[in-house]
Enzyme design. Structure first.
Site, PDB file in Angstrom:
ATOM      1  N   PHE A  80       0.820  -1.221   0.000  1.00 16.14           N
ATOM      2  CA  PHE A  80       0.000   0.000   0.000  1.00 16.14           C
ATOM      3  C   PHE A  80       0.849   1.264   0.000  1.00 16.14           C
ATOM      4  O   PHE A  80       0.334   2.339  -0.278  1.00 16.14           O
ATOM      5  CB  PHE A  80      -0.878   0.059   1.264  1.00 16.14           C
ATOM      6  CG  PHE A  80      -1.933  -0.995   1.342  1.00 16.14           C
ATOM      7  CD1 PHE A  80      -3.106  -0.871   0.615  1.00 16.14           C
ATOM      8  CD2 PHE A  80      -1.772  -2.117   2.142  1.00 16.14           C
ATOM      9  CE1 PHE A  80      -4.093  -1.836   0.685  1.00 16.14           C
ATOM     10  CE2 PHE A  80      -2.752  -3.089   2.220  1.00 16.14           C
ATOM     11  CZ  PHE A  80      -3.915  -2.950   1.492  1.00 16.14           C
ATOM     12  N   SER A 124      -5.268   1.379  -9.217  1.00 13.92           N
ATOM     13  CA  SER A 124      -6.363   2.351  -9.159  1.00 13.92           C
ATOM     14  C   SER A 124      -7.101   2.367 -10.483  1.00 13.92           C
ATOM     15  O   SER A 124      -6.510   2.111 -11.547  1.00 13.92           O
ATOM     16  CB  SER A 124      -5.748   3.728  -8.901  1.00 13.92           C
ATOM     17  OG  SER A 124      -6.671   4.743  -9.192  1.00 13.92           O
ATOM     18  N   TYR A 149       0.736  10.764 -10.495  1.00 16.17           N
ATOM     19  CA  TYR A 149       0.296   9.718  -9.567  1.00 16.17           C
ATOM     20  C   TYR A 149      -0.269   8.533 -10.347  1.00 16.17           C
ATOM     21  O   TYR A 149       0.129   7.377 -10.136  1.00 16.17           O
ATOM     22  CB  TYR A 149      -0.769  10.277  -8.598  1.00 16.17           C
ATOM     23  CG  TYR A 149      -1.635   9.205  -7.996  1.00 16.17           C
ATOM     24  CD1 TYR A 149      -1.150   8.396  -6.980  1.00 16.17           C
ATOM     25  CD2 TYR A 149      -2.929   8.963  -8.475  1.00 16.17           C
ATOM     26  CE1 TYR A 149      -1.932   7.375  -6.449  1.00 16.17           C
ATOM     27  CE2 TYR A 149      -3.712   7.957  -7.956  1.00 16.17           C
ATOM     28  CZ  TYR A 149      -3.211   7.161  -6.949  1.00 16.17           C
ATOM     29  OH  TYR A 149      -3.984   6.147  -6.444  1.00 16.17           O
ATOM     30  N   LYS A 153       0.957   4.384 -10.986  1.00 21.43           N
ATOM     31  CA  LYS A 153       0.151   3.161 -10.835  1.00 21.43           C
ATOM     32  C   LYS A 153       0.243   2.316 -12.110  1.00 21.43           C
ATOM     33  O   LYS A 153       0.390   1.094 -12.045  1.00 21.43           O
ATOM     34  CB  LYS A 153      -1.310   3.518 -10.525  1.00 21.43           C
ATOM     35  CG  LYS A 153      -1.503   4.116  -9.139  1.00 21.43           C
ATOM     36  CD  LYS A 153      -1.167   3.111  -8.046  1.00 21.43           C
ATOM     37  CE  LYS A 153      -1.130   3.727  -6.677  1.00 21.43           C
ATOM     38  NZ  LYS A 153      -0.581   2.842  -5.641  1.00 21.43           N
ATOM     39  N   ASN A 178     -13.431   4.323  -5.881  1.00 19.22           N
ATOM     40  CA  ASN A 178     -13.230   5.397  -4.877  1.00 19.22           C
ATOM     41  C   ASN A 178     -13.508   4.896  -3.458  1.00 19.22           C
ATOM     42  O   ASN A 178     -14.677   4.777  -3.073  1.00 19.22           O
ATOM     43  CB  ASN A 178     -14.132   6.585  -5.195  1.00 19.22           C
ATOM     44  CG  ASN A 178     -13.710   7.322  -6.445  1.00 19.22           C
ATOM     45  OD1 ASN A 178     -13.512   6.705  -7.495  1.00 19.22           O
ATOM     46  ND2 ASN A 178     -13.546   8.614  -6.355  1.00 19.22           N
TER      47      ASN A 178
END
Ligand code: UFG
Length: 338
Positions: A80, A124, A149, A153, A178
């Site tokens: 994470f 994501s 960002y 990913k 989300n």
């Protein structure tokens, strides 16, 4: 089984650590506390009734990471640890690439060196960009994300696919939609770091009068009420999906596995629907104003999560209102601490 959870004191990480402990995994957390606080560790123990091992350091410090692998027989990792603020990533792209990718590679080098498999990556739905189809399937073509960002990913996914293929490893990429909400105990949740960027933390702080008004970024989208649509998934449901994904990976007999799952509810909600649901769930008012669209925002994204249901036996169970109720309880807890 001992699972390394990087970023295990963060928002999704802490909820997942609880679910792992509840399912009798031993957990070793590495977290540099850059977006969390030490009391989360104590609260994890209180909720789960068990103690994870905790190392406070930055995963870019290879020698410390190596010592963790020396000290524990690690069977797998859920990763994470990452920077996650979309706007900030545009101002500090190098920090994002360095933090999110170097740390990933450092862990993978240890996996390779010590012949460990079973790696779960926090990805994501940002990897899909503004998808050409809704709901979004795992096979929906990826587009270049708007933010650095998002690019970290997408690159992280590529690194892991190459890693699995070249070294015969088992890897799962989980694409979150989300995440919202807090633990039902009100002891775990998202810690506010400055002014929130995300919708639900901003709504919550507006309801508790820390912020005067929510700004709704645009009501001229081609949606029913004009506001943008997302798939809001309850964080505890999301945490449970990690345990299911891990169990599947551990049971895989093939040497090389690359699994990809969307984790969402399958239902899109507009910004105005979220505001309404928050007000109804918590009997509070959320004053708002309509503003111009936010740069980089897409109109709509919601998941087809059938693959996760079919292959993991996992499905989101919690309604938007229930999830938003837990958020409010967490806010009250945070206020009682200060
Ligand atoms: N929104 C507002 N006002 C706010 C905050 C958000 O109107 O104060 C709106 C946004 O414009 C958007 C929706 O609420 O339409 C959701 O916004 P969030 O910032 O909560 O979430 P995003 O969908 O923009 O971003 C999330 C994650 C990212 C991830 C991205 C992928 O935070 O990590 O989904 O789409 F990359």
């Amino acid at each position: 089984m001992t699972i390394l959870v990087t970023g295990g004191l963060g928002y999704i990480g802490s909820h997942t650590v609880v679910e792992l402990l509840n399912n009798n995994f031993d957990v070793v957390i590495v977290d540099d506390l850059s977006n969390s606080e030490k009391f989360i560790l104590k609260n994890i123990e209180e909720v789960a009734g068990k103690k994870p091992v905790f190392y406070p350091f930055d995963l870019k410090r290879k020698e410390l990471l190596s010592q963790v692998f020396d000290a524990h027989q690690i069977d797998g990792c859920i990763n994470f640890a990452a920077y996650k603020a979309v706007g900030e990533s545009q101002e500090k792209p190098l920090d994002y690439y360095e933090n999110n990718l170097f740390t990933l590679i450092n862990i993978l080098q240890e996996f390779k060196k010590r012949n460990i498999s079973n790696f779960i990556f926090s990805s994501s739905c940002t990897v899909y960009g503004q998808a050409d189809e809704q709901p979004i399937h795992e096979s929906t073509p990826l587009k270049t994300p708007e933010s650095s960002y998002g690019k970290t990913k997408q690159m992280g996914e590529e690194i892991l696919k190459d890693f699995a293929t070249a070294y015969q490893k088992k890897v799962t990429l989980l694409r979150y939609f989300n995440p919202i909400g807090s633990h039902p105990s009100a002891l775990l949740g998202e810690l506010p770091l400055g002014i929130p960027n995300n919708l639900v933390p901003y709504v919550t702080q507006t309801a508790s009068k820390i912020r005067e008004k929510l700004s709704i970024w645009g009501n001229d989208y081609p949606t029913e009420d004009g506001t943008a649509i997302r798939d809001y998934i309850y964080v505890v449901d999301l945490a449970k999906a990690h345990v299911k994904a891990l169990q599947k990976l551990l049971n895989e007999t093939s040497e090389t596995v690359i699994d990809i799952y969307n984790l969402g509810t399958g239902k899109g909600s507009s910004v105005l629907e979220v505001v309404g649901a928050f007000e109804r769930a918590n009997h509070v008012e959320v004053p708002y104003q309509i503003c111009a669209r936010r740069a980089g925002d897409i109109t709509i994204a919601f998941a087809n999560a059938d693959k996760a249901e079919r292959e993991l036996g996992w499905k989101a169970e919690t309604t938007l209102e229930e999830a938003l109720r837990t958020t409010w309880e967490w806010q009250k807890y945070l206020e009682s601490r200060s």
